[in-house]
Design a protein around this motif. Structure first.
Motif, mmCIF file in Angstrom:
data_model
loop_
_atom_site.group_PDB
_atom_site.id
_atom_site.type_symbol
_atom_site.label_atom_id
_atom_site.label_comp_id
_atom_site.label_asym_id
_atom_site.label_seq_id
_atom_site.Cartn_x
_atom_site.Cartn_y
_atom_site.Cartn_z
ATOM 1 N N ASP A 101 13.938 59.284 73.613
ATOM 2 C CA ASP A 101 15.140 59.534 72.811
ATOM 3 C C ASP A 101 15.044 58.776 71.486
ATOM 4 O O ASP A 101 15.468 57.621 71.395
ATOM 5 N N ARG A 110 22.924 50.192 72.930
ATOM 6 C CA ARG A 110 23.409 51.068 74.003
ATOM 7 C C ARG A 110 22.270 51.989 74.433
ATOM 8 O O ARG A 110 22.272 53.185 74.130
ATOM 9 N N PRO A 113 22.165 56.293 78.225
ATOM 10 C CA PRO A 113 23.228 57.303 78.146
ATOM 11 C C PRO A 113 23.624 57.837 79.517
ATOM 12 O O PRO A 113 24.211 58.906 79.634
#
Length: 299
Positions: A101, A110, A113
């Motif tokens: 990703d 972060r 996901p």
């Protein structure tokens, strides 16, 4: 009710065993994740409550905890639960996820996901094998190069499965060419071969060739067909054959010179590779050499 035990720690990854003896009930008080962690279960089940969402975690799942996230835990059964916590250094984790990703560059804090992902039979077995090695009492400690590579391979497989289940983002074309990868692997081979008798860790090799540990491990395996640890072991064992053929008498000294932690470590590794002990191999090689010398003299 919750016990932790450190299994391994390096600059790349740390592994901890946890055991929870909680009975059926919950959810308990809110908890906070202090780091990005991946949990692979070995026994039992727990439920992770994130807002109104409830996710069951068991031995068929990998569970992801993002740094700074809050959650609560409940237990649907009285069997308790036990597993392994994998904590990867931030730069290595981001490098891993970037392969799947590229948008992680926009949200490096972060990385996950998803909350859970699949853990197939192969991954579960390799996880159990790794823990068994780290928990067992041995006369010599596990090689950090092997543990780092094994742990990164496990985490890569788990991340790849989780992204596939949620839909892999489209990768952007990377400018690195096959030639770049070959050069990287060859540079790593040279570095390892020049330190055959030293303690080699993956972070040192990566820094020497100006690459991340994850990228180096992936490219090296693809180019050579084996991980860095296996390549180094082969170098050491095949070098030992030459020394044994020359009649090396002190096997402990030979073992330490070649980077093994002890005579027994050398012997165990040698026997797994060649099917006999170093002393038996020395006897075979020296007898063969004497026969060949005798034939040459007769001729």
């Amino acid at each position: 009710m919750l016990e932790y035990k450190s299994l391994y720690n390096s600059s790349i990854v740390s592994l901890s065993d946890y055991r929870c003896s909680a009975c059926r009930g919950g959810p308990a008080e809110e908890e906070h994740s202090s780091d990005n962690k991946i949990v692979l279960m070995r026994h039992g089940v727990f439920c992770k409550h994130v807002g109104k969402r409830i996710v069951a975690s068991d031995v068929n799942q990998a569970t992801f905890f993002s740094k700074g996230s809050t959650y609560r835990v409940s237990h649907p059964a009285d069997c308790g639960d036990r597993g392994t916590i994998f904590s990867v250094s931030p730069h290595v984790l981001n490098d891993m996820i970037h392969e799947l990703d590229p948008s992680i560059s926009d949200h490096p804090d972060r990385p996950f996901p998803f909350v859970t992902g699949p853990c197939d039979s192969r991954t579960f077995y390799q996880h159990r094998e790794l823990v068994t090695v780290l928990e067992s009492v041995q006369s010599y400690p596990p090689d950090s190069l092997w543990v780092d590579e094994k742990a990164m391979l496990l985490i890569t497989d788990v991340l790849n499965a989780a992204f596939q289940r949620t839909g892999l983002p489209k990768k952007r074309h990377r400018p690195r060419t096959d030639a770049d990868h070959i050069d990287l692997a060859e540079a790593a081979k040279s570095f390892v071969a020049s330190r055959i008798g030293e303690r080699v860790i993956l972070d040192d090799v990566a820094r020497a060739v100006d690459a991340s540990p994850f990228h180096l491990a992936r490219v090296f395996r693809r180019h050579t067909g084996m991980p860095v640890h296996r390549y180094l072991i082969c170098l050491r064992l095949r070098t030992s054959l030459e020394q044994l053929a020359a009649g090396a008498s002190d096997l402990t000294a030979l073992a330490l010179d070649l980077g093994f932690s002890s005579h027994s470590h050398f012997t165990d590794t040698f026997r797994r590779e060649f099917g006999c002990s170093p002393s038996d191999m020395r006897h075979t090689l020296t007898r063969k050499s004497l026969r060949e010398m005798s034939k040459n003299l007769e001729a």
